[in-house]
Design a protein around this motif. Structure first.
Motif, short mmCIF file in Angstrom:
data_model
loop_
_atom_site.label_atom_id
_atom_site.label_comp_id
_atom_site.label_asym_id
_atom_site.label_seq_id
_atom_site.Cartn_x
_atom_site.Cartn_y
_atom_site.Cartn_z
N HIS A 25 16.05 4.94 19.02
CA HIS A 25 15.68 3.66 18.43
C HIS A 25 16.58 3.32 17.23
N LEU A 26 16.93 4.34 16.45
CA LEU A 26 17.82 4.11 15.31
C LEU A 26 19.19 3.65 15.79
N GLU A 27 19.67 4.28 16.85
CA GLU A 27 20.97 3.88 17.40
C GLU A 27 20.91 2.46 17.93
N TYR A 28 19.82 2.11 18.61
CA TYR A 28 19.64 0.78 19.16
C TYR A 28 19.68 -0.28 18.06
N ALA A 29 18.90 -0.05 16.98
CA ALA A 29 18.84 -1.02 15.89
C ALA A 29 20.19 -1.13 15.17
N ALA A 30 20.83 0.01 14.93
CA ALA A 30 22.12 0.01 14.23
C ALA A 30 23.19 -0.68 15.08
N ARG A 31 23.15 -0.45 16.38
CA ARG A 31 24.14 -1.08 17.25
C ARG A 31 23.97 -2.60 17.26
N ASP A 32 22.71 -3.06 17.26
CA ASP A 32 22.46 -4.50 17.21
C ASP A 32 22.99 -5.10 15.91
N ALA A 33 22.73 -4.41 14.79
CA ALA A 33 23.19 -4.91 13.49
C ALA A 33 24.72 -4.96 13.44
N TYR A 34 25.36 -3.90 13.96
CA TYR A 34 26.83 -3.88 13.97
C TYR A 34 27.37 -4.98 14.86
N ALA A 35 26.77 -5.17 16.05
CA ALA A 35 27.28 -6.18 16.99
C ALA A 35 27.18 -7.58 16.40
N THR A 36 26.07 -7.89 15.72
CA THR A 36 25.94 -9.22 15.12
C THR A 36 27.00 -9.42 14.03
N TYR A 37 27.24 -8.36 13.24
CA TYR A 37 28.25 -8.45 12.18
C TYR A 37 29.64 -8.67 12.79
N GLU A 38 30.00 -7.86 13.77
CA GLU A 38 31.35 -7.90 14.31
C GLU A 38 31.60 -9.18 15.10
N VAL A 39 30.59 -9.65 15.84
CA VAL A 39 30.74 -10.90 16.58
C VAL A 39 30.96 -12.06 15.62
N PHE A 40 30.11 -12.16 14.60
CA PHE A 40 30.24 -13.29 13.68
C PHE A 40 31.53 -13.20 12.87
N ARG A 41 31.92 -11.98 12.49
CA ARG A 41 33.18 -11.82 11.74
C ARG A 41 34.34 -12.37 12.54
N ARG A 42 34.37 -12.09 13.83
CA ARG A 42 35.46 -12.58 14.67
C ARG A 42 35.38 -14.08 14.87
N LEU A 43 34.16 -14.59 15.08
CA LEU A 43 34.01 -16.03 15.23
C LEU A 43 34.46 -16.76 13.97
N ASP A 44 34.17 -16.17 12.82
CA ASP A 44 34.58 -16.75 11.55
C ASP A 44 36.10 -16.80 11.44
N VAL A 45 36.77 -15.74 11.88
CA VAL A 45 38.24 -15.72 11.86
C VAL A 45 38.79 -16.77 12.81
#
Length: 209
Positions: A169-189
């Motif tokens: 569950h910790l991996e699941y939640a952390a992966r979701d948080a990372y994915a939202t960060y990385e997706v938005f960071r790229r969209l912002d660029v």
């Protein structure tokens, strides 16, 4: 993947201090925000409450907080990082409407939230409703199409269980948080790149060897 999962206020405040230092040195103050909760239960008299939030800053470990209960120590800094409109952070989430409602039940009021689901969708994906895995798979890496595999109804019912949560569950939640960060960071660029080109068109020139 590094994850801090704690109910100790001192640990939370140390993590937030380090995250703020990382954000202060970043020109784009983007934070990935994910909220986990038992999506399959909740009534008027016993509303669903957040297990998180799980937060992903740039260049740092994810952080998760156990479900709101008597076991969790209050942290003023924790409330500050999510609540203060004076913190010019951009919180990137996915389908955030219910997340914000559930966070408010634990007195977290997140400002300046960007909902990736309302910003971008994969034009080559014919699904009427696309999830985080669809967007992350298209933008980050195809391996993210499988990020939700093996995590079904039985696992989601466990979010409301007494802590600690299983590593899965910790991996699941952390992966979701990372994915939202990385997706938005790229969209912002991408967005800033298109806007920059519109304002300052490239001059035609010969091939740059």
């Amino acid at each position: 993947m590094k994850v801090l999962y704690t109910n100790a206020a001192a640990s939370v405040e140390e993590w937030i201090t380090n995250a703020e230092a990382s954000l202060d040195s970043s020109a784009r103050k983007i934070v990935g925000l994910d909220v986990e909760y038992d999506k399959l239960s909740g009534t008027y008299f016993n509303p669903k409450k957040a297990v998180g939030p799980a937060i992903q800053p740039p260049d740092g470990p994810s952080w998760g907080r156990p479900a709101a209960s008597s076991l969790v120590e209050d942290s003023p800094k924790e409330e500050d990082i999510t609540s203060s409109p004076l913190k010019w952070y951009t919180f990137a989430g996915f389908c955030v409407a219910e997340d914000r409602t559930i966070l408010s039940r634990s007195k977290y009021y997140v400002h300046n939230v960007k909902d990736i689901q309302a910003i971008w969708r994969d034009p080559d994906n014919r699904k009427r409703t696309q999830g985080l895995k669809d967007v992350a798979g298209a933008i980050i890496d195809p391996i993210y199409f499988e990020m939700k595999d093996g995590f079904g109804r039985a696992e989601h019912r466990m979010w409301a269980d007494p802590p600690p949560l299983p590593p899965k569950h910790l991996e699941y939640a952390a992966r979701d948080a990372y994915a939202t960060y990385e997706v938005f960071r790229r969209l912002d660029v991408f967005e800033r790149g298109f806007f920059s080109l519109f304002k300052h068109p490239e001059k035609k020139r010969g091939r740059d060897w």
